[in-house]
Design a protein around this motif. Structure first.
Motif, PDB file in Angstrom:
ATOM      1  N   GLU A   1     -19.421   9.537   0.301  1.00 49.23           N
ATOM      2  CA  GLU A   1     -20.023   8.553  -0.613  1.00 49.23           C
ATOM      3  C   GLU A   1     -21.262   9.127  -1.284  1.00 49.23           C
ATOM      4  O   GLU A   1     -21.473   8.955  -2.488  1.00 49.23           O
ATOM      5  CB  GLU A   1     -20.374   7.274   0.163  1.00 49.23           C
ATOM      6  CG  GLU A   1     -19.138   6.448   0.495  1.00 49.23           C
ATOM      7  CD  GLU A   1     -19.430   5.287   1.428  1.00 49.23           C
ATOM      8  OE1 GLU A   1     -18.649   4.321   1.416  1.00 49.23           O
ATOM      9  OE2 GLU A   1     -20.423   5.353   2.184  1.00 49.23           O
TER      10      GLU A   1
ATOM     11  N   HIS B   1     -15.530   7.715  -2.490  1.00 55.32           N
ATOM     12  CA  HIS B   1     -15.591   6.309  -2.101  1.00 55.32           C
ATOM     13  C   HIS B   1     -14.629   5.981  -0.965  1.00 55.32           C
ATOM     14  O   HIS B   1     -13.597   6.631  -0.774  1.00 55.32           O
ATOM     15  CB  HIS B   1     -15.353   5.377  -3.300  1.00 55.32           C
ATOM     16  CG  HIS B   1     -14.030   5.553  -3.947  1.00 55.32           C
ATOM     17  ND1 HIS B   1     -13.014   4.652  -3.833  1.00 55.32           N
ATOM     18  CD2 HIS B   1     -13.550   6.545  -4.727  1.00 55.32           C
ATOM     19  CE1 HIS B   1     -11.970   5.073  -4.524  1.00 55.32           C
ATOM     20  NE2 HIS B   1     -12.268   6.224  -5.067  1.00 55.32           N
TER      21      HIS B   1
ATOM     22  N   ARG C   1     -14.672   7.656  -8.239  1.00 60.16           N
ATOM     23  CA  ARG C   1     -14.067   6.379  -8.684  1.00 60.16           C
ATOM     24  C   ARG C   1     -13.169   6.549  -9.900  1.00 60.16           C
ATOM     25  O   ARG C   1     -12.173   5.831 -10.046  1.00 60.16           O
ATOM     26  CB  ARG C   1     -15.175   5.375  -9.022  1.00 60.16           C
ATOM     27  CG  ARG C   1     -15.739   4.679  -7.823  1.00 60.16           C
ATOM     28  CD  ARG C   1     -15.151   3.264  -7.654  1.00 60.16           C
ATOM     29  NE  ARG C   1     -15.646   2.708  -6.391  1.00 60.16           N
ATOM     30  CZ  ARG C   1     -14.890   2.278  -5.417  1.00 60.16           C
ATOM     31  NH1 ARG C   1     -13.591   2.268  -5.542  1.00 60.16           N
ATOM     32  NH2 ARG C   1     -15.402   1.825  -4.310  1.00 60.16           N
TER      33      ARG C   1
ATOM     34  N   ASP D   1     -12.815   2.628   0.437  1.00 59.69           N
ATOM     35  CA  ASP D   1     -12.533   1.205   0.218  1.00 59.69           C
ATOM     36  C   ASP D   1     -11.982   0.590   1.489  1.00 59.69           C
ATOM     37  O   ASP D   1     -11.157   1.199   2.171  1.00 59.69           O
ATOM     38  CB  ASP D   1     -11.509   1.020  -0.904  1.00 59.69           C
ATOM     39  CG  ASP D   1     -12.096   1.375  -2.255  1.00 59.69           C
ATOM     40  OD1 ASP D   1     -13.328   1.296  -2.390  1.00 59.69           O
ATOM     41  OD2 ASP D   1     -11.321   1.749  -3.148  1.00 59.69           O
ATOM     42  N   ILE D   2     -12.440  -0.618   1.798  1.00 58.48           N
ATOM     43  CA  ILE D   2     -11.840  -1.361   2.905  1.00 58.48           C
ATOM     44  C   ILE D   2     -10.748  -2.207   2.275  1.00 58.48           C
ATOM     45  O   ILE D   2     -11.002  -3.223   1.650  1.00 58.48           O
ATOM     46  CB  ILE D   2     -12.900  -2.227   3.621  1.00 58.48           C
ATOM     47  CG1 ILE D   2     -14.062  -1.353   4.110  1.00 58.48           C
ATOM     48  CG2 ILE D   2     -12.256  -3.012   4.774  1.00 58.48           C
ATOM     49  CD1 ILE D   2     -13.694  -0.228   5.053  1.00 58.48           C
ATOM     50  N   ARG D   3      -9.512  -1.742   2.396  1.00 56.64           N
ATOM     51  CA  ARG D   3      -8.447  -2.423   1.646  1.00 56.64           C
ATOM     52  C   ARG D   3      -7.263  -2.813   2.515  1.00 56.64           C
ATOM     53  O   ARG D   3      -6.460  -3.658   2.147  1.00 56.64           O
ATOM     54  CB  ARG D   3      -7.977  -1.531   0.498  1.00 56.64           C
ATOM     55  CG  ARG D   3      -7.542  -0.178   0.980  1.00 56.64           C
ATOM     56  CD  ARG D   3      -7.236   0.768  -0.162  1.00 56.64           C
ATOM     57  NE  ARG D   3      -6.993   2.095   0.393  1.00 56.64           N
ATOM     58  CZ  ARG D   3      -6.288   3.025  -0.179  1.00 56.64           C
ATOM     59  NH1 ARG D   3      -5.773   2.813  -1.357  1.00 56.64           N
ATOM     60  NH2 ARG D   3      -6.098   4.189   0.389  1.00 56.64           N
TER      61      ARG D   3
ATOM     62  N   GLU E   1     -11.027   8.109  -0.156  1.00 54.33           N
ATOM     63  CA  GLU E   1      -9.924   8.232  -1.126  1.00 54.33           C
ATOM     64  C   GLU E   1      -9.785   9.706  -1.513  1.00 54.33           C
ATOM     65  O   GLU E   1     -10.740  10.340  -1.954  1.00 54.33           O
ATOM     66  CB  GLU E   1     -10.275   7.383  -2.355  1.00 54.33           C
ATOM     67  CG  GLU E   1      -9.230   7.336  -3.420  1.00 54.33           C
ATOM     68  CD  GLU E   1      -8.091   6.380  -3.055  1.00 54.33           C
ATOM     69  OE1 GLU E   1      -8.288   5.535  -2.179  1.00 54.33           O
ATOM     70  OE2 GLU E   1      -7.022   6.522  -3.661  1.00 54.33           O
TER      71      GLU E   1
ATOM     72  N   GLN F   1     -18.175  -4.308   8.459  1.00 50.53           N
ATOM     73  CA  GLN F   1     -17.673  -4.540   7.109  1.00 50.53           C
ATOM     74  C   GLN F   1     -16.132  -4.636   7.134  1.00 50.53           C
ATOM     75  O   GLN F   1     -15.544  -5.490   6.474  1.00 50.53           O
ATOM     76  CB  GLN F   1     -18.117  -3.348   6.251  1.00 50.53           C
ATOM     77  CG  GLN F   1     -17.900  -3.485   4.775  1.00 50.53           C
ATOM     78  CD  GLN F   1     -18.084  -2.123   4.083  1.00 50.53           C
ATOM     79  OE1 GLN F   1     -18.655  -1.177   4.644  1.00 50.53           O
ATOM     80  NE2 GLN F   1     -17.586  -2.034   2.880  1.00 50.53           N
TER      81      GLN F   1
ATOM     82  N   ASP G   1      -8.601   2.809   7.197  1.00 55.79           N
ATOM     83  CA  ASP G   1      -9.282   2.931   5.912  1.00 55.79           C
ATOM     84  C   ASP G   1     -10.102   4.208   5.945  1.00 55.79           C
ATOM     85  O   ASP G   1     -10.560   4.637   7.012  1.00 55.79           O
ATOM     86  CB  ASP G   1     -10.206   1.725   5.684  1.00 55.79           C
ATOM     87  CG  ASP G   1      -9.449   0.528   5.102  1.00 55.79           C
ATOM     88  OD1 ASP G   1      -8.615   0.746   4.196  1.00 55.79           O
ATOM     89  OD2 ASP G   1      -9.696  -0.609   5.554  1.00 55.79           O
TER      90      ASP G   1
ATOM     91  N   HIS H   1       0.810  -1.219   0.000  1.00 58.56           N
ATOM     92  CA  HIS H   1       0.000   0.000   0.000  1.00 58.56           C
ATOM     93  C   HIS H   1       0.844   1.269   0.000  1.00 58.56           C
ATOM     94  O   HIS H   1       0.306   2.357   0.179  1.00 58.56           O
ATOM     95  CB  HIS H   1      -0.943   0.002   1.208  1.00 58.56           C
ATOM     96  CG  HIS H   1      -1.951  -1.105   1.171  1.00 58.56           C
ATOM     97  ND1 HIS H   1      -2.927  -1.176   0.199  1.00 58.56           N
ATOM     98  CD2 HIS H   1      -2.125  -2.189   1.955  1.00 58.56           C
ATOM     99  CE1 HIS H   1      -3.659  -2.262   0.395  1.00 58.56           C
ATOM    100  NE2 HIS H   1      -3.196  -2.895   1.447  1.00 58.56           N
TER     101      HIS H   1
ATOM    102  N   ARG I   1     -20.139   0.012   9.249  1.00 59.68           N
ATOM    103  CA  ARG I   1     -18.885  -0.014   8.484  1.00 59.68           C
ATOM    104  C   ARG I   1     -17.819  -0.808   9.243  1.00 59.68           C
ATOM    105  O   ARG I   1     -16.952  -1.445   8.660  1.00 59.68           O
ATOM    106  CB  ARG I   1     -18.396   1.411   8.184  1.00 59.68           C
ATOM    107  CG  ARG I   1     -17.458   1.466   6.981  1.00 59.68           C
ATOM    108  CD  ARG I   1     -17.004   2.857   6.653  1.00 59.68           C
ATOM    109  NE  ARG I   1     -18.047   3.779   6.300  1.00 59.68           N
ATOM    110  CZ  ARG I   1     -18.483   4.001   5.064  1.00 59.68           C
ATOM    111  NH1 ARG I   1     -17.982   3.328   4.059  1.00 59.68           N
ATOM    112  NH2 ARG I   1     -19.424   4.890   4.846  1.00 59.68           N
TER     113      ARG I   1
END
Ligand SMILES: Cc1cc2nc3c(=O)[nH]c(=O)nc-3n(C[C@H](O)[C@H](O)[C@H](O)COP(=O)(O)OP(=O)(O)OC[C@H]3O[C@@H](n4cnc5c(N)ncnc54)[C@H](O)[C@@H]3O)c2cc1C
Length: 615
Positions: A312, A317, A520, A319-321, A510, A284, A507, A87, A281
């Motif tokens: 959102e 957005h 996006r 992202d759960i990354r 973005e 999630q 997280d 990352h 969240r």
């Protein structure tokens, strides 16, 4: 409640959230001449920062060079390459490394925010580029009478980590004196003086006025906000973002005076502190929470992920990354007045000799003297493997009285009440203790026997406790040969259950380097910015050192504030997507390809041009 549209007010920048990110952005933008307002949904300014240790990780900071003159930007960058792994985002990391020292110089020269050095090693000092000292700085203590009547609006410190409302300062002798109060006359006198002073403060002001750590940071930021005439509208709730096809233009809020529209000529900045208390969240993002394991966060309950939802809704957005989506902090649940429970962050005890951490099977599963985030990650892994996201700290009576355990203070403070309330479990034998704590008795007895075998010689072949400078930093230097390792000898024995908590989320929304919320397709949403934990962390889900949330938070807030004021720091990407104007009505053109990277930290700590102009 009415909507007073005639009371609409127009600002250049509307900031949501009076935490570290929001206030630092507001101060920077206002310093450069912008008209700013802060909307804060709680009765307090300060956010999580007011609960925090107040430590910022800033490689190349002006306070660290004396302690570590050989540190370089290249070393810090290599360290982050290792820490962030897949990352690693070069553009964001370079901006952080280049602008962090400038941020510190700006705040110290132009505001009430001041720092002192610390002796913290990086949390993984043996990883390439890790530093033994010099990169973490701490907010200087503060007398909050300087806030005048706004003292009442400063978020008080975290209840569980104060001593009758008194704060300790990790940078001075406070904690050492409290630990030695029964053994040294000097320490006893010091502690008596501190307690008398604090009692007088409580009688006069109904709270401690000499604050330290994160409360000092929050107070100093708050004073600096107010000094610039920036209103902080506390108790004011966001109703909606005002937006159309061309971008975000303001907010509708609801506060003590009714509903109001606040228009933003340049930007609405989301600084609502991440999603620590957004259970949806969280489920999630957090595997252990999804699997039904307890998550108990010390972060203020107001941080419910509002910024993420607003972003959102506006086309941004989240992202759960990251493998670790939050900064983990193992906590115990302290019974407080009125049937409440408070989260006690385990920042000190796990490092001490004679304290081990086991799972429900009574087995150790990690190096307990690693950072809170690493221990939390090990707890999460236990849960992922079918176990529990929990750890029971175990010690004997002598260790408990010497170091304390969690909320239980060392001697002479009594612990019987905490045993009766079920916070601590006590047993005459390890088997009895295990039964009371719900741990496997045979497993615990075997673990302690195995551990003691080597611990008597100061060794921990199973997990290597005491092998890094960071392991040893918060241990007991007077305990030899290994300050982190000592046996568990004579009963009674104690157990304390830790569950998973967090210091904030990693997280997030973005954004590009300057904080513009991205759609996006990579294009900035005009007029919408994110700072603080609302914005995805630059650390990639890792926790490399003390202060790695507040350091980047204040640095990127500084970058965002300056960008909003039209200062070109050369951080705007030259590629098509991100060079489009992000600030509504603030059509800043594309910048260069990024800052010229330099390997010399001293070179990067020049006073930023904007500061010289205003000085
Ligand atoms: C015990 C503890 C110790 C810590 N120690 C450190 C440390 O030493 N170093 C470090 O780097 N990090 C530390 N952290 C983490 C650090 O405090 C946070 O990462 C940081 O304060 C987050 O800053 P922020 O501005 O994003 O959010 P916050 O400081 O939490 O501010 C967010 C603000 O937004 C407000 N808000 C929420 N929703 C809305 C809305 N809809 N409208 C308006 N306002 C809203 C909140 O009330 C809050 O005031 C610690 C955390 C804890 C809990």
């Amino acid at each position: 409640m009415t909507t007073n549209s005639h009371e609409d007010d127009t600002y250049d920048v509307v900031v949501l959230g009076a935490g570290a990110g929001g206030m630092a952005t507001a101060i920077t933008a206002a310093h450069e001449g912008l008209r700013v307002v802060i909307v804060e949904k709680s009765p307090y300014f300060g956010g999580t920062a007011a609960f925090s240790g107040g430590v910022l990780w800033i490689p190349g900071n002006p306070h660290g060079q004396a302690a570590n003159p050989h540190d370089t930007r290249a070393k810090a960058r290599r360290y982050l390459e290792h820490e962030a792994g897949e990352h690693f985002n070069a553009r964001h990391v370079d901006a952080f490394l280049d602008k962090g020292p400038d941020m510190v110089r700006f705040f110290e020269a132009q505001t009430q925010v001041k720092f002192v050095p610390t002796l913290y090693p990086d949390y993984h000092p043996d990883v390439e580029g890790g530093a033994p000292v010099g990169r973490s700085i701490l907010a200087a203590p503060y007398d909050i009478r300087a806030l005048g009547p706004d003292m009442a609006r400063l978020r008080p410190p975290l209840e569980t980590i104060t001593f009758f409302g008194m704060m300790f300062n990790s940078s001075n002798a406070d904690i050492a004196h409290f630990f030695k109060a029964t053994k040294s006359l000097t320490s006893a006198a010091y502690v008596t003086r501190r307690l008398v002073k604090h009692t007088l403060e409580l009688l006069r002001y109904r709270r401690g006025i000499n604050v330290t750590s994160g409360n000092a940071l929050a107070a100093r930021l708050g004073r600096s906000v107010l000094d610039r005439g920036i209103p902080i509208l506390t108790d004011t709730r966001l109703v909606e973002l005002l937006r159309d096809d061309t971008g975000v233009h303001g907010v509708r809020v609801s506060g003590p005076a009714g509903e109001q529209r606040l228009m933003a000529r340049k930007a609405v900045v989301l600084g609502t502190g991440g999603f620590s208390h957004d259970t949806e969240r969280r489920d999630q993002a957090y595997g252990h929470a999804r699997a039904g394991h307890e998550h108990f966060s010390p972060v203020p309950a107001d941080n419910t992920g509002d910024g993420a939802r607003q972003a959102e809704a506006a086309g941004g957005h989240v992202d759960i990354r990251y493998t670790q989506p939050a900064a983990w902090m193992p906590v115990s649940k302290v019974p407080l007045s009125g049937g409440r429970h408070g989260a006690f962050p385990h920042l000190l005890d796990r490092y001490k000799p004679g304290i081990i951490g086991v799972n429900r099977q009574g087995r150790r599963f990690t190096n307990e003297s690693n950072s809170y985030h690493d221990v939390g990650a090990a707890m999460a892994q236990q849960a992922a493997q079918g176990g529990e996201a929990a750890m029971w700290l175990i010690c004997d009576q002598a260790t408990l009285r010497k170091y304390g355990l969690g909320y239980a203070k060392p001697a002479p403070m009594p612990v019987g009440g905490l045993v009766r309330k079920g916070y601590l479990q006590r047993g005459r034998t390890l088997e009895e203790l295990a039964q009371r704590a719900g741990i496997d008795p045979a497993g615990l007895a075997q673990t302690v026997a195995d551990y003691n075998l080597h611990a008597r010689e100061g060794r921990d072949p199973a997990f290597g406790r005491g092998t890094t400078a960071f392991n040893r930093y918060l241990a007991d230097p007077a305990h030899t040969p290994n300050p982190c390792v000592g046996p568990i000898e004579r009963g009674p024995y104690y157990a304390l259950k830790l569950v998973m908590g967090d210091l904030g989320t990693f997280d997030g929304i973005e954004t590009d380097v300057v904080g513009r919320v991205l759609a996006r397709d990579g294009r900035p949403i005009p007029g919408l910015f994110a700072v603080g934990n609302d914005r995805a962390s630059v650390m990639g889900g890792n926790y490399p050192a003390a202060g790695i949330t507040l350091g980047p938070i204040m640095t990127f807030a500084y970058i965002t504030g300056r960008f909003l004021a039209g200062i070109d720091d050369g951080l705007v990407q030259a590629d098509g997507a991100a060079s489009a104007s992000g600030a509504a009505g603030n059509a800043l053109g594309p910048g260069g390809a990024g800052p010229a990277a330099t390997d010399d930290l001293a070179v990067t700590t020049v006073v930023p041009p904007g500061v010289q102009v205003k000085a």
